[in-house]
Design an enzyme around this catalytic site. Sequence first.
Site, short mmCIF file in Angstrom:
data_model
loop_
_atom_site.label_atom_id
_atom_site.label_comp_id
_atom_site.label_asym_id
_atom_site.label_seq_id
_atom_site.Cartn_x
_atom_site.Cartn_y
_atom_site.Cartn_z
N CYS A 1 0.82 -1.21 0.00
CA CYS A 1 0.00 0.00 0.00
C CYS A 1 0.85 1.25 0.00
CB CYS A 1 -0.91 0.01 1.23
SG CYS A 1 -1.88 -1.50 1.42
N ARG B 1 -4.76 1.18 -1.22
CA ARG B 1 -4.69 -0.24 -0.90
C ARG B 1 -4.44 -1.13 -2.11
NH1 ARG B 1 -9.21 -4.48 1.49
NH2 ARG B 1 -7.69 -5.96 2.34
N LEU B 2 -3.46 -2.03 -1.94
CA LEU B 2 -3.29 -3.17 -2.82
C LEU B 2 -3.72 -4.38 -2.02
CD1 LEU B 2 -2.24 -4.47 -5.45
CD2 LEU B 2 0.02 -4.61 -4.39
N ILE C 1 -4.22 -7.87 -0.55
CA ILE C 1 -3.45 -9.11 -0.53
C ILE C 1 -4.10 -10.14 0.39
CG2 ILE C 1 -1.21 -10.16 -0.03
CD1 ILE C 1 -1.10 -8.30 -2.42
N ASN D 1 1.25 0.16 5.64
CA ASN D 1 1.79 -0.38 4.41
C ASN D 1 2.66 -1.58 4.76
OD1 ASN D 1 3.11 -0.85 1.94
ND2 ASN D 1 4.62 0.75 2.32
N GLY D 2 2.31 -2.77 4.27
CA GLY D 2 3.17 -3.91 4.53
C GLY D 2 2.43 -5.20 4.77
N GLU D 3 3.16 -6.16 5.31
CA GLU D 3 2.60 -7.45 5.67
C GLU D 3 3.22 -7.91 6.98
OE1 GLU D 3 0.24 -8.88 4.05
OE2 GLU D 3 0.31 -7.82 2.11
N ASP E 1 -4.32 -8.38 8.74
CA ASP E 1 -3.22 -8.17 9.68
C ASP E 1 -3.22 -6.74 10.23
OD1 ASP E 1 -2.59 -7.18 7.17
OD2 ASP E 1 -0.48 -7.73 7.26
N GLY F 1 15.03 -13.20 -3.93
CA GLY F 1 16.16 -13.71 -3.17
C GLY F 1 16.99 -12.62 -2.52
#
Length: 630
Positions: free
Chosen positions: A2, A50-51, A53, A75-77, A100, A364
């Site tokens: 986000c 908002r994106l 997820i 913003n985040g996870e 979350d 990675g």
Amino acid sequence: MCGIAGLFYPATPKPVDPQRIAKMIEVQAHRGPDGSGVWTAPGVGLGHRRLSIIDLGGGAQPMQSFDERITVTYNGEIYNFREVRLELEARGAHFVTESDTEVLLHGWRLWGPGMLARLNGMFAFALHDAERQCLFLARDRLGVKPLHYVELADGALAFASELKGLLAHPLLRRKPDIRAIEDFMALGYVPDDACIVAGVKKLAAGYCLLVERGKPVPKPVQYWDLDFSNRARGSASALEEELVERMRAAVRSRMVADVPLGAFLSGGVDSSAVVALMAEASTRAVKTCTIGFDEAGHDERRFATEVARRFATDHRERIVAPDDFSAVDRLVTAFDEPFADASALATYRVCELARENVTVALSGDGADEALAGYRRYKFQHAEERVRGLLPAGLRANVFGRLGHAYPKFDWAPRPLRFKSTLLALADDGDEAYARSVGVTTPTLRALLFTDAATRALGGHRAEERYVATMRGAPARDALDRAQYADIKHWLPGDILTKSDRTSMAVSLEAREPLLDHRLLEFAATLPVSMRLRRGQGKWLMKKAMERYLPQNVLYRPKMGFVTPISAWFRGALTDEAQGLAVSKTLSATGWFDMRAIQHLAEDHRAGKAEHGRTLWQLMMLERSLARVFG
């Protein structure tokens, strides 16, 4: 993923215009195309793009607690949100969504700033507590997600995910900071303790900021740091098993999503390891993608294809060539500040490719910093051993004289380029490493800068932050210090900025499992020989991955995700290089000797010297200055 923005008046609760917040988040719409929200109250306003997820139907933001005391834009996870939620529910919390985000509301009520220690994830958020009359800003431990802030002339503290969110506010004074230009020319990016717009700050990785009404804005507080001063005990096999288990847990935690998920696959050790662990955990074919180059020395597609076949992934690829130069202006818009890591072009293209099929992609990133994978660590480690054999005075006298006398063979094969090594051996180890991570040397910067620019810098030197960080690092060894400094500067300033801006430019969420803080905390305890052995970086990780990956992937020379810009500036982009010498934008700053730039371009085109990266820097700087300052 986000985009967030907002305003808070610490001195007095002035009214906040919702339209002003709306403009600050609208310019960040690419970070969240699935929805937007604005919330205001006396003295505060929060905005969100908002994106979606997790919890696609719920989780709208800004989100408020049931009693409207606490409001958050985030913003985040948070990868362990379900575990934290169970702990909160056991303490009486009642949840109304599956997102979350709601964990932050209940976590703040119960633990206050102490909740940060319980969160495992990537995040940047702003939380307003009406009862305490405060605004709380926080950024994740490694700096995966960005957060900019500035104090405005009307007394407001403004914040936004990206600099463009602050630039949308009419009271932000757009004045360039010459120190940030020095930093950019030295490092190729503007580090997190600087900003090209004077007065703007970036909340550092692992820091939080509590702003209370009636009090001045304080300095941020560090809530997490990485400690290299302790050493793990145990056999190599035991440490190998623990490393694999931590990597496995990190990958699996980042596979949780309510939208299509995949992975970047370059064919290198790190992305291949992530894909291997994803395939192990998934019941479906992992979606992978890679990009290649039309320059054979930079193309890793055959290795990526080999890994994709090994794990039966749903694999796609695309080529990046000089005619992809049209994406440069999109990069300038995405980054706001000048950014000269040319691999951003390739990263942007692979994000575009990924976004065609998925909304979340695992990368990675992080293993090189955590487990000493960069070639410069090998050189630093070897040079430190030599430094330890000779007194400083003797080294300076012998190696210094040889280094200054030895010609600078930019065009020659690597074994003949002794000049930089000799000069490094003559110098202090921390100073030498600080120079090694740079793009344009102090000597070349001195030629490029005018006398006026040098006076304006007032002695500011970009390398000093690295030197200070290394000397104050919680570390035992020179390799520890180098890795620690890279994690503090290079990682958030270059690697994670590149990942965030290029992925968000196409509304893709990028996740970095190898930057799980628990994995890094373990890696920091590994003995030096487990990280770097016989010139082989990431030694323990490669040994651990032998059960998954073929030898030619694990032990081939590191190629890196590098765009062949030097060849481009001698071919398709020759005119771009020549144009820098007559750039009105660069000339108008008064900072650059335009004749020096002309000589750089001519010498590079003629093959007399290697200036591709510096020319790319100047080109990106020119375009960023024009965009930000007009």
